[in-house]
Write a protein that holds these residues in place. Structure first.
Motif, mmCIF file in Angstrom:
data_model
loop_
_atom_site.group_PDB
_atom_site.id
_atom_site.type_symbol
_atom_site.label_atom_id
_atom_site.label_comp_id
_atom_site.label_asym_id
_atom_site.label_seq_id
_atom_site.Cartn_x
_atom_site.Cartn_y
_atom_site.Cartn_z
ATOM 1 N N VAL A 1 -28.039 -36.468 21.996
ATOM 2 C CA VAL A 1 -28.367 -36.174 20.601
ATOM 3 C C VAL A 1 -27.107 -36.248 19.743
ATOM 4 C CG1 VAL A 1 -29.315 -34.430 19.039
ATOM 5 C CG2 VAL A 1 -30.366 -34.811 21.287
ATOM 6 N N LEU A 2 -26.010 -35.750 20.260
ATOM 7 C CA LEU A 2 -24.743 -35.850 19.527
ATOM 8 C C LEU A 2 -24.373 -37.307 19.292
ATOM 9 C CD1 LEU A 2 -22.748 -32.972 21.250
ATOM 10 C CD2 LEU A 2 -23.658 -32.983 18.909
ATOM 11 N N ALA A 3 -24.703 -38.168 20.252
ATOM 12 C CA ALA A 3 -24.453 -39.605 20.075
ATOM 13 C C ALA A 3 -25.319 -40.160 18.946
ATOM 14 C CB ALA A 3 -24.705 -40.356 21.379
ATOM 15 N N LEU A 4 -26.585 -39.755 18.876
ATOM 16 C CA LEU A 4 -27.456 -40.186 17.774
ATOM 17 C C LEU A 4 -26.910 -39.712 16.435
ATOM 18 C CD1 LEU A 4 -31.062 -39.435 19.102
ATOM 19 C CD2 LEU A 4 -30.124 -41.689 18.545
ATOM 20 N N LEU A 5 -26.531 -38.449 16.373
ATOM 21 C CA LEU A 5 -25.989 -37.899 15.128
ATOM 22 C C LEU A 5 -24.691 -38.593 14.733
ATOM 23 C CD1 LEU A 5 -26.727 -34.128 15.815
ATOM 24 C CD2 LEU A 5 -27.910 -35.624 14.173
ATOM 25 N N GLY A 6 -23.874 -38.942 15.727
ATOM 26 C CA GLY A 6 -22.646 -39.680 15.449
ATOM 27 C C GLY A 6 -22.928 -41.066 14.907
ATOM 28 N N ALA A 7 -23.942 -41.723 15.455
ATOM 29 C CA ALA A 7 -24.325 -43.048 14.960
ATOM 30 C C ALA A 7 -24.849 -42.951 13.527
ATOM 31 C CB ALA A 7 -25.373 -43.671 15.876
ATOM 32 N N ALA A 8 -25.608 -41.903 13.236
ATOM 33 C CA ALA A 8 -26.112 -41.702 11.875
ATOM 34 C C ALA A 8 -24.956 -41.498 10.900
ATOM 35 C CB ALA A 8 -27.058 -40.503 11.835
ATOM 36 N N ARG A 9 -23.996 -40.680 11.300
ATOM 37 C CA ARG A 9 -22.840 -40.420 10.437
ATOM 38 C C ARG A 9 -22.027 -41.703 10.233
ATOM 39 N NH1 ARG A 9 -20.704 -36.684 7.833
ATOM 40 N NH2 ARG A 9 -21.930 -35.022 8.735
ATOM 41 N N ALA A 10 -21.818 -42.469 11.291
ATOM 42 C CA ALA A 10 -21.050 -43.717 11.177
ATOM 43 C C ALA A 10 -21.750 -44.695 10.231
ATOM 44 C CB ALA A 10 -20.864 -44.347 12.558
ATOM 45 N N SER B 1 -21.010 -38.652 -1.265
ATOM 46 C CA SER B 1 -22.426 -39.023 -1.304
ATOM 47 C C SER B 1 -23.107 -38.912 0.059
ATOM 48 C CB SER B 1 -22.576 -40.450 -1.843
ATOM 49 O OG SER B 1 -22.171 -40.512 -3.196
ATOM 50 N N ILE B 2 -22.432 -38.296 1.026
ATOM 51 C CA ILE B 2 -22.993 -38.092 2.359
ATOM 52 C C ILE B 2 -23.334 -36.615 2.495
ATOM 53 C CG2 ILE B 2 -22.557 -38.207 4.845
ATOM 54 C CD1 ILE B 2 -20.658 -40.565 4.256
ATOM 55 N N HIS B 3 -24.595 -36.331 2.786
ATOM 56 C CA HIS B 3 -25.073 -34.943 2.785
ATOM 57 C C HIS B 3 -25.642 -34.515 4.141
ATOM 58 C CE1 HIS B 3 -24.468 -35.057 -1.528
ATOM 59 N NE2 HIS B 3 -25.163 -36.177 -1.553
ATOM 60 N N GLN B 4 -25.141 -35.092 5.208
ATOM 61 C CA GLN B 4 -25.636 -34.737 6.541
ATOM 62 C C GLN B 4 -25.103 -33.368 6.950
ATOM 63 O OE1 GLN B 4 -23.985 -38.292 8.260
ATOM 64 N NE2 GLN B 4 -26.020 -39.135 8.614
ATOM 65 N N LEU B 5 -25.927 -32.632 7.668
ATOM 66 C CA LEU B 5 -25.504 -31.339 8.198
ATOM 67 C C LEU B 5 -24.663 -31.564 9.453
ATOM 68 C CD1 LEU B 5 -28.815 -29.265 7.963
ATOM 69 C CD2 LEU B 5 -26.924 -29.338 6.331
ATOM 70 N N ASP B 6 -23.591 -30.798 9.588
ATOM 71 C CA ASP B 6 -22.806 -30.889 10.815
ATOM 72 C C ASP B 6 -23.520 -30.105 11.919
ATOM 73 O OD1 ASP B 6 -22.180 -28.148 10.526
ATOM 74 O OD2 ASP B 6 -20.278 -28.586 9.552
ATOM 75 N N ILE B 7 -23.029 -30.226 13.139
ATOM 76 C CA ILE B 7 -23.710 -29.635 14.294
ATOM 77 C C ILE B 7 -23.853 -28.125 14.140
ATOM 78 C CG2 ILE B 7 -21.618 -29.448 15.702
ATOM 79 C CD1 ILE B 7 -25.145 -30.283 16.983
ATOM 80 N N SER C 1 -23.781 -43.913 7.728
ATOM 81 C CA SER C 1 -23.607 -43.393 6.366
ATOM 82 C C SER C 1 -22.190 -43.634 5.857
ATOM 83 C CB SER C 1 -23.926 -41.895 6.325
ATOM 84 O OG SER C 1 -25.308 -41.687 6.523
ATOM 85 N N GLN C 2 -21.199 -43.425 6.710
ATOM 86 C CA GLN C 2 -19.810 -43.630 6.296
ATOM 87 C C GLN C 2 -19.512 -45.089 5.998
ATOM 88 O OE1 GLN C 2 -17.874 -41.673 9.618
ATOM 89 N NE2 GLN C 2 -17.633 -39.780 8.460
ATOM 90 N N SER C 3 -20.267 -46.001 6.616
ATOM 91 C CA SER C 3 -20.059 -47.425 6.351
ATOM 92 C C SER C 3 -20.687 -47.848 5.018
ATOM 93 C CB SER C 3 -20.622 -48.277 7.488
ATOM 94 O OG SER C 3 -22.043 -48.309 7.445
ATOM 95 N N LEU C 4 -21.592 -47.027 4.476
ATOM 96 C CA LEU C 4 -22.331 -47.382 3.271
ATOM 97 C C LEU C 4 -21.961 -46.571 2.027
ATOM 98 C CD1 LEU C 4 -25.897 -47.648 4.875
ATOM 99 C CD2 LEU C 4 -24.419 -49.555 4.168
ATOM 100 N N TYR C 5 -21.496 -45.332 2.222
ATOM 101 C CA TYR C 5 -21.328 -44.417 1.098
ATOM 102 C C TYR C 5 -19.976 -43.716 1.135
ATOM 103 C CZ TYR C 5 -26.390 -45.004 1.365
ATOM 104 O OH TYR C 5 -27.640 -45.539 1.438
ATOM 105 N N THR D 1 -31.957 -39.221 0.352
ATOM 106 C CA THR D 1 -31.515 -40.340 1.177
ATOM 107 C C THR D 1 -30.667 -41.247 0.308
ATOM 108 O OG1 THR D 1 -32.205 -42.022 2.785
ATOM 109 C CG2 THR D 1 -33.538 -41.826 0.780
ATOM 110 N N GLY D 2 -29.996 -42.175 0.926
ATOM 111 C CA GLY D 2 -29.150 -43.086 0.169
ATOM 112 C C GLY D 2 -29.913 -44.304 -0.329
ATOM 113 N N ILE D 3 -29.404 -44.882 -1.405
ATOM 114 C CA ILE D 3 -30.075 -46.039 -2.011
ATOM 115 C C ILE D 3 -30.116 -47.241 -1.075
ATOM 116 C CG2 ILE D 3 -29.597 -45.327 -4.384
ATOM 117 C CD1 ILE D 3 -27.361 -47.492 -4.423
ATOM 118 N N TYR D 4 -29.181 -47.329 -0.138
ATOM 119 C CA TYR D 4 -29.156 -48.472 0.771
ATOM 120 C C TYR D 4 -30.035 -48.273 2.008
ATOM 121 C CZ TYR D 4 -25.176 -49.478 -2.200
ATOM 122 O OH TYR D 4 -24.374 -49.692 -3.293
#
Length: 154
Positions: A13-22, A32-38, A24-28, A111-114
């Motif tokens: 799950v941490l890998a999924l969350l890391g992929a989600a964060r990566a 503009s990133i509002h993900q909750l940390d662990i 978002s970081q590539s786009l915004y 969510t983000g526009i992209y």
């Protein structure tokens, strides 16, 4: 596919969350990133769910209870390898049902526009655009949506 409430602090799950964060970081930009940390995903006000196919974690989603009667959809993500298989929609239905059971009558999200595929999925599920809510600011890179959890929706 099984979608069930689980703890977020698991390697898969941490890998999924890391992929989600990566992603978002590539786009915004950071503001503009509002993900909750662990740590915040483990708070009592948050309920976290994992989608598994053949035992493998392929997606996740959560809701955070806000000021009653609202809940906020958080941490929705599906692994690239599982996209297009209905995983996101299954997570969304499960999270909505759990939020309604917990007393929420409205589900809100940012969510983000992209994230166009996510926006389409939310629209198909009955979400409509709205303005910023809670502590969010008006951000041209954000899309805000909501859905009634008490009305009949698609």
């Amino acid at each position: 596919m099984i979608v069930a409430r689980e703890l977020p602090r698991q390697d898969e799950v941490l890998a999924l969350l890391g992929a989600a964060r990566a992603l978002s970081q590539s786009l915004y930009p950071p503001e503009s990133i509002h993900q909750l940390d662990i740590t915040r995903l483990e708070l009592p006000s948050v309920r976290f769910f994992v989608a598994r196919i053949d035992g493998l974690a392929v997606g996740c989603g959560a809701f955070k209870m806000e000021a009653p009667p609202a809940a906020e959809l958080k941490s929705m993500f599906v692994a690239d390898t599982a996209r297009g298989q209905g995983v996101g929609a299954a997570i969304l239905r499960t999270v909505e049902a759990a939020a309604a059971e917990a007393g929420a009558t409205i589900m809100q999200l940012e969510t983000g526009i992209y994230h166009e595929a996510a926006q389409r999925m939310y629209a198909r599920a009955g979400y409509t655009r709205r303005g910023p809510y809670g502590d969010y600011r008006d951000d041209p890179l954000s899309v805000f949506m909501q859905k009634s959890l008490t009305e009949s929706n698609p």
